[in-house]
Design a protein around this motif. Structure first.
Motif, PDB file in Angstrom:
ATOM      1  N   THR A  29      30.546 -16.970 -22.687  1.00  0.00           N
ATOM      2  CA  THR A  29      31.339 -16.489 -23.821  1.00  0.00           C
ATOM      3  C   THR A  29      30.795 -16.990 -25.149  1.00  0.00           C
ATOM      4  O   THR A  29      31.361 -16.688 -26.198  1.00  0.00           O
ATOM      5  N   GLY A  83      33.530 -16.394 -28.182  1.00  0.00           N
ATOM      6  CA  GLY A  83      34.859 -15.802 -28.055  1.00  0.00           C
ATOM      7  C   GLY A  83      34.830 -14.343 -28.453  1.00  0.00           C
ATOM      8  O   GLY A  83      34.080 -13.543 -27.891  1.00  0.00           O
ATOM      9  N   ASN A  84      35.622 -13.985 -29.458  1.00  0.00           N
ATOM     10  CA  ASN A  84      35.677 -12.604 -29.957  1.00  0.00           C
ATOM     11  C   ASN A  84      34.890 -12.419 -31.251  1.00  0.00           C
ATOM     12  O   ASN A  84      35.016 -11.368 -31.894  1.00  0.00           O
ATOM     13  N   GLU A  85      34.098 -13.424 -31.650  1.00  0.00           N
ATOM     14  CA  GLU A  85      33.362 -13.352 -32.909  1.00  0.00           C
ATOM     15  C   GLU A  85      31.866 -13.212 -32.645  1.00  0.00           C
ATOM     16  O   GLU A  85      31.343 -13.713 -31.654  1.00  0.00           O
ATOM     17  N   ASP A 117      34.834  -9.764 -36.118  1.00  0.00           N
ATOM     18  CA  ASP A 117      35.873 -10.370 -35.296  1.00  0.00           C
ATOM     19  C   ASP A 117      36.513  -9.234 -34.522  1.00  0.00           C
ATOM     20  O   ASP A 117      37.276  -8.444 -35.079  1.00  0.00           O
ATOM     21  N   LEU A 118      36.186  -9.129 -33.245  1.00  0.00           N
ATOM     22  CA  LEU A 118      36.646  -8.000 -32.461  1.00  0.00           C
ATOM     23  C   LEU A 118      38.140  -8.054 -32.171  1.00  0.00           C
ATOM     24  O   LEU A 118      38.777  -7.016 -32.002  1.00  0.00           O
ATOM     25  N   SER A 119      38.710  -9.253 -32.128  1.00  0.00           N
ATOM     26  CA  SER A 119      40.140  -9.363 -31.856  1.00  0.00           C
ATOM     27  C   SER A 119      40.974  -8.864 -33.032  1.00  0.00           C
ATOM     28  O   SER A 119      42.107  -8.423 -32.867  1.00  0.00           O
ATOM     29  N   LYS A 120      40.409  -8.926 -34.243  1.00  0.00           N
ATOM     30  CA  LYS A 120      41.117  -8.478 -35.440  1.00  0.00           C
ATOM     31  C   LYS A 120      40.580  -7.148 -35.978  1.00  0.00           C
ATOM     32  O   LYS A 120      41.038  -6.680 -37.021  1.00  0.00           O
ATOM     33  N   SER A 121      39.594  -6.574 -35.287  1.00  0.00           N
ATOM     34  CA  SER A 121      38.964  -5.310 -35.701  1.00  0.00           C
ATOM     35  C   SER A 121      38.434  -5.395 -37.133  1.00  0.00           C
ATOM     36  O   SER A 121      38.640  -4.495 -37.947  1.00  0.00           O
ATOM     37  N   LEU A 182      31.335 -10.013 -24.107  1.00  0.00           N
ATOM     38  CA  LEU A 182      31.723  -9.617 -25.464  1.00  0.00           C
ATOM     39  C   LEU A 182      31.265  -8.187 -25.753  1.00  0.00           C
ATOM     40  O   LEU A 182      30.112  -7.826 -25.520  1.00  0.00           O
ATOM     41  N   SER A 183      32.164  -7.370 -26.278  1.00  0.00           N
ATOM     42  CA  SER A 183      31.861  -5.955 -26.570  1.00  0.00           C
ATOM     43  C   SER A 183      31.210  -5.834 -27.944  1.00  0.00           C
ATOM     44  O   SER A 183      31.818  -5.363 -28.900  1.00  0.00           O
ATOM     45  N   HIS A 190      29.371  -1.007 -31.203  1.00  0.00           N
ATOM     46  CA  HIS A 190      30.068  -1.841 -30.219  1.00  0.00           C
ATOM     47  C   HIS A 190      30.941  -0.920 -29.358  1.00  0.00           C
ATOM     48  O   HIS A 190      30.803   0.293 -29.368  1.00  0.00           O
TER      49      HIS A 190
END
Length: 263
Positions: A29, A83-85, A117-121, A182-183, A190
């Protein structure tokens, strides 16, 4: 009785083997990925010349450049993820004077720094055009994907091919691995179930493939720009740049320019 004991022993072996393999399955990750971006320079120049207005004074310059420029140029990029970044930056290199001039003009690559930041789009990128900084801040780029059954090994990972369309009509080909969950990928493209290790954009005459993957805690570069730099959405950047550049660019040239910036 012996057959029953044998079957029980075999079942126990299979279960233990499966647990052992599961324990050793590692889905990282965080880490860094190095990419080689190959730009087909002569093809890019041909396309650029074809979009210029007939009376554009640059046409002669670029036509003469065709005989002196190399067929391709390789630019190095680094993607850091945790993580998601994720963030992407260009790796500093020394190029011959012709390629250096083309890089400074933005024709080959905008050398942008990207943060997502994929979690926050959230997607942010910064680069220069004509010596002036540009800061783009917007939601994640939308890509319409179709996953295929074609596979390719890239940097030691088995990657699956997906064909996509983004920015209304830009066709892209991506190869992703679900072993890195991670996408994301080497740019704003992405949305696949894993990290993109290979990306081809025929319209922009480049492909980018991972050459090395390292795991560990990376340095994620957030994009803020300078205090006086005003962030723009992609739509705002389109309007503002159209006012500035649209007077001497054809629509085709302008649209290709924006696609290179936003990818």
């Amino acid at each position: 009785m012996k057959k029953t004991v044998f079957l029980m022993a075999l079942l126990a072996f299979v279960l233990i083997k499966g647990q052992t393999m599961a324990q050793h399955a590692y889905f990282p990750t965080e880490g860094t990925i190095t990419y080689d971006k190959t730009v087909h320079v002569k093809n890019l120049l041909k396309r650029h010349i074809s979009t210029l207005k007939d009376d554009n004074f640059s046409r002669t310059y670029y036509q003469e450049l065709m005989d002196r420029v190399s067929e391709t140029a390789v630019l190095k990029k680094k993607v850091s993820f945790r993580g998601n970044e994720m963030s992407m930056e260009s790796i500093a290199e020394t190029h011959d004077p012709i390629l250096s001039n083309l890089l400074r003009s933005g024709l080959l690559d905008y050398q942008q720094t990207l943060y997502q930041d994929l979690s926050k789009s959230i997607s942010k990128s910064t680069f220069e055009i004509g010596g002036s900084p540009v800061l783009i801040q917007d939601s994640l780029l939308h890509v319409k994907w179709k996953i295929t059954n074609e596979y390719r090994n890239i940097a030691g990972y088995d990657c699956r091919r997906a064909n996509g369309v983004t920015l209304d009509s830009v066709y892209v080909v991506a190869f992703y691995t679900d072993q890195i969950p991670l996408s994301a990928g080497p740019g704003t493209v992405h949305g696949l179930p894993g990290m993109i290790l290979g990306l081809v954009v025929p319209e922009q005459h480049f492909n980018i493939y991972a050459t090395d993957v390292k795991f560990g805690s990376p340095d994620i570069k957030t994009v803020t720009g300078r205090k006086r730099d005003q962030p723009m959405t992609r739509k705002e950047a389109h309007g503002r740049l159209k006012d500035i550049l649209g007077r001497w660019m054809t629509d085709q040239q302008f649209n290709l320019l924006l696609a290179a910036m936003f990818l």
